[in-house]
Design a protein around this motif. Sequence first.
Motif, mmCIF file in Angstrom:
data_model
loop_
_atom_site.group_PDB
_atom_site.id
_atom_site.type_symbol
_atom_site.label_atom_id
_atom_site.label_comp_id
_atom_site.label_asym_id
_atom_site.label_seq_id
_atom_site.Cartn_x
_atom_site.Cartn_y
_atom_site.Cartn_z
ATOM 1 N N ASP A 167 37.205 42.607 53.287
ATOM 2 C CA ASP A 167 36.511 43.736 52.673
ATOM 3 C C ASP A 167 36.482 43.630 51.150
ATOM 4 N N THR A 168 37.329 42.766 50.607
ATOM 5 C CA THR A 168 37.389 42.552 49.163
ATOM 6 C C THR A 168 36.963 41.124 48.837
ATOM 7 N N VAL A 169 36.092 41.002 47.851
ATOM 8 C CA VAL A 169 35.596 39.688 47.431
ATOM 9 C C VAL A 169 36.298 39.275 46.144
ATOM 10 N N GLU A 170 36.867 38.071 46.158
ATOM 11 C CA GLU A 170 37.527 37.550 44.956
ATOM 12 C C GLU A 170 37.138 36.100 44.687
ATOM 13 N N GLU A 171 37.106 35.277 45.727
ATOM 14 C CA GLU A 171 36.729 33.872 45.548
ATOM 15 C C GLU A 171 35.337 33.654 46.135
ATOM 16 N N ILE A 172 34.491 32.965 45.353
ATOM 17 C CA ILE A 172 33.055 32.916 45.644
ATOM 18 C C ILE A 172 32.533 31.492 45.503
ATOM 19 N N ALA A 173 31.550 31.142 46.329
ATOM 20 C CA ALA A 173 30.819 29.880 46.191
ATOM 21 C C ALA A 173 29.335 30.191 46.050
#
Length: 251
Positions: A167-173
């Motif tokens: 539900d939480t976004v921290e690492e992204i591509a």
Amino acid sequence: MITRQMLLCHLNELYAVQQFQDSCPNGLQVEGCPYIERVAVAVSATLETIQQAVRHQCQALIVHHGLFWNRDPYPVTGSKKEKLSLLLKNEISLLAYHLPMDAHASIGNNWKAALDLGMFDLTPFGCYDKMFIGVRGKRKPESVAQFKKSLEEYYQHPAHTAFGGRDTVEEIAIISGGAYKMLHEAVGTSIDAFITGSFDLPAWNEAREGGINFFAMGHHASERVGPKALLKHLESTLGIPCVFVEEDNPF
């Protein structure tokens, strides 16, 4: 004013075109006037963008998607003939940079988006023909819902999503364009969200079953980033007036 050769050499060096094996010729695709006073920059070499380059009295058009692709039929007919005729008649040089414009580490479609979105600890991601074209990194933790709003505001395009991750976004591509087929590289890693341009049915299942949040921001919208960044680069480094040619392309 600059010469066509000066512009070509600058761009080929900037994008390190010799390092890429691509599905199209990168660099000069159509030769026009040897001297350039104004440059048009766009996502694709469509009839509309070429017509606008003519209206803006440009001597060069630089795009991400050019006229020629390896699998194209050889005969020049139909719309390709019309576009080529318009370029030649008006002596407009067409320059195209596909994967090199995706991969550039400061003004490319992916790294520039990552920087604009406030990502940090950036590293290359997404290997295509032995070259990394995307980027991964971290961002201040944010709810999936708020992250979706942030992306839609940045790309100015509605997101198509498949929520299978936290539900939480921290690492992204990020890999722009049609890179939904590369989603598998993010599955099973610490990546919370995968951002690309277009999508297809398998991405829905792969994201939900693979435990990752998937965001498709539009192929065209996700690849406006690099051309717009290039425009600013050319104006500041070469001092040449540039215009960004926009299209109303929802795909």
